[in-house]
Write an enzyme that holds these catalytic residues in place. Structure first.
Site, PDB file in Angstrom:
ATOM      1  N   ASN A   6       0.800  -1.218   0.000  1.00  0.00           N
ATOM      2  CA  ASN A   6       0.000   0.000   0.000  1.00  0.00           C
ATOM      3  C   ASN A   6       0.839   1.277   0.000  1.00  0.00           C
ATOM      4  O   ASN A   6       0.365   2.334   0.393  1.00  0.00           O
ATOM      5  CB  ASN A   6      -0.970   0.017   1.196  1.00  0.00           C
ATOM      6  CG  ASN A   6      -1.887  -1.186   1.214  1.00  0.00           C
ATOM      7  OD1 ASN A   6      -2.458  -1.542   0.181  1.00  0.00           O
ATOM      8  ND2 ASN A   6      -2.005  -1.838   2.365  1.00  0.00           N
ATOM      9  N   ARG A   7       2.097   1.127  -0.409  1.00  0.00           N
ATOM     10  CA  ARG A   7       3.042   2.256  -0.477  1.00  0.00           C
ATOM     11  C   ARG A   7       3.311   2.880   0.900  1.00  0.00           C
ATOM     12  O   ARG A   7       3.773   4.018   0.995  1.00  0.00           O
ATOM     13  CB  ARG A   7       2.535   3.346  -1.436  1.00  0.00           C
ATOM     14  CG  ARG A   7       2.393   2.903  -2.896  1.00  0.00           C
ATOM     15  CD  ARG A   7       3.730   2.462  -3.469  1.00  0.00           C
ATOM     16  NE  ARG A   7       3.698   2.327  -4.918  1.00  0.00           N
ATOM     17  CZ  ARG A   7       3.404   1.202  -5.576  1.00  0.00           C
ATOM     18  NH1 ARG A   7       3.078   0.103  -4.885  1.00  0.00           N
ATOM     19  NH2 ARG A   7       3.418   1.159  -6.881  1.00  0.00           N
ATOM     20  N   LEU A   8       3.053   2.143   1.949  1.00  0.00           N
ATOM     21  CA  LEU A   8       3.371   2.628   3.298  1.00  0.00           C
ATOM     22  C   LEU A   8       4.785   2.175   3.660  1.00  0.00           C
ATOM     23  O   LEU A   8       4.996   1.399   4.604  1.00  0.00           O
ATOM     24  CB  LEU A   8       2.333   2.119   4.306  1.00  0.00           C
ATOM     25  CG  LEU A   8       0.912   2.648   4.104  1.00  0.00           C
ATOM     26  CD1 LEU A   8      -0.038   2.041   5.129  1.00  0.00           C
ATOM     27  CD2 LEU A   8       0.897   4.176   4.206  1.00  0.00           C
ATOM     28  N   HIS A   9       5.734   2.668   2.899  1.00  0.00           N
ATOM     29  CA  HIS A   9       7.109   2.234   3.040  1.00  0.00           C
ATOM     30  C   HIS A   9       7.738   2.748   4.328  1.00  0.00           C
ATOM     31  O   HIS A   9       7.283   3.739   4.919  1.00  0.00           O
ATOM     32  CB  HIS A   9       7.933   2.723   1.846  1.00  0.00           C
ATOM     33  CG  HIS A   9       7.284   2.490   0.524  1.00  0.00           C
ATOM     34  ND1 HIS A   9       6.780   1.267   0.150  1.00  0.00           N
ATOM     35  CD2 HIS A   9       7.045   3.342  -0.513  1.00  0.00           C
ATOM     36  CE1 HIS A   9       6.276   1.357  -1.076  1.00  0.00           C
ATOM     37  NE2 HIS A   9       6.415   2.600  -1.486  1.00  0.00           N
TER      38      HIS A   9
END
Length: 220
Positions: free
Chosen positions: A191-194
């Site tokens: 979810n691109r929550l890097h």
């Protein structure tokens, strides 16, 4: 495509940027031995700024990494070397897309010790040592034939007898090491929550000195 990386949590973080980077670099090298995807796990992009303020970036091989920082070799008359002499502030990045990881280094470039340069140069293949003499790095070339001719001239000048000292280190060839003020570890997640974990210098110690660094997290 979503990212499926494990990420990087503070609870898993090594106590110093050197230990964390060493672990990731070693893992990338090991993975590269069994995968064509990571054929050059130590390829590092190095960004500089020229005299007019125009940024420049290129990818080289990281030939050194220890508590002092990452280092690379190059012609000392190349564009990157000329830009570093004008403005030693640089940024560099190791990127492993298939591991969902990257390391960013920011700091100042300093010349490699000549002893380190000589020791590394002697371990280069014969042809690669010749190329250091043949290439006027970053200068215009009339064509491929010019480069091949210069390489053949170097071969005639320094014939191969199997001795590493057959080809001496050119005075115009050396390298640079990045003395880091900041090291960021990027780890991809779903979810691109890097994760972006940053070591920022707060003291005079090396990359291996935990007391010289403060840890923080940035938004992805």
């Amino acid at each position: 495509m979503d990212y499926i990386g494990h990420g990087l949590d503070e609870s898993e973080l090594a106590p110093s940027p050197y230990l964390q980077a060493r672990a990731w670099i070693d893992e990338a090298i090991e993975r590269a031995k069994s995968s064509n995807v990571l054929a050059e796990p130590t390829a590092i992009s190095v960004a500089t700024v020229d005299a007019s303020g125009q940024p420049n970036v290129r990818t080289v091989l990281m030939r050194f990494f220890d508590e002092r920082g990452p280092g690379f070799v190059t012609n000392l008359e190349s564009a990157k070397s000329e830009e570093i002499r004008v403005n030693p502030r640089v940024a560099a990045a190791l990127t492993w897309p298939w591991l969902y990881r990257a390391i960013r280094f920011r700091g100042r470039a300093e010349p490699l010790d000549r002893e380190e340069v000589h020791a590394y140069f002697d371990h280069r293949p014969y042809g690669a040592r010749l190329s250091a003499w043949a290439s006027q790095q970053s200068r215009p070339a009339s064509g491929r034939a010019e480069l091949e001719r210069r390489w053949a001239e170097a071969q005639d000048r320094f014939p191969d007898t199997g001795d590493p000292e057959d080809v001496p280190v050119p005075d115009f060839w050396g390298g640079w090491r990045v003395r880091c003020d900041e090291v960021e570890f990027w780890a991809g997640r779903a979810n691109r929550l890097h994760d972006r974990i940053v070591f920022t210098r707060v003291g005079e110690g090396s990359l291996a000195d935990p007391d010289a660094w403060q840890v923080s997290r940035r938004q992805p």
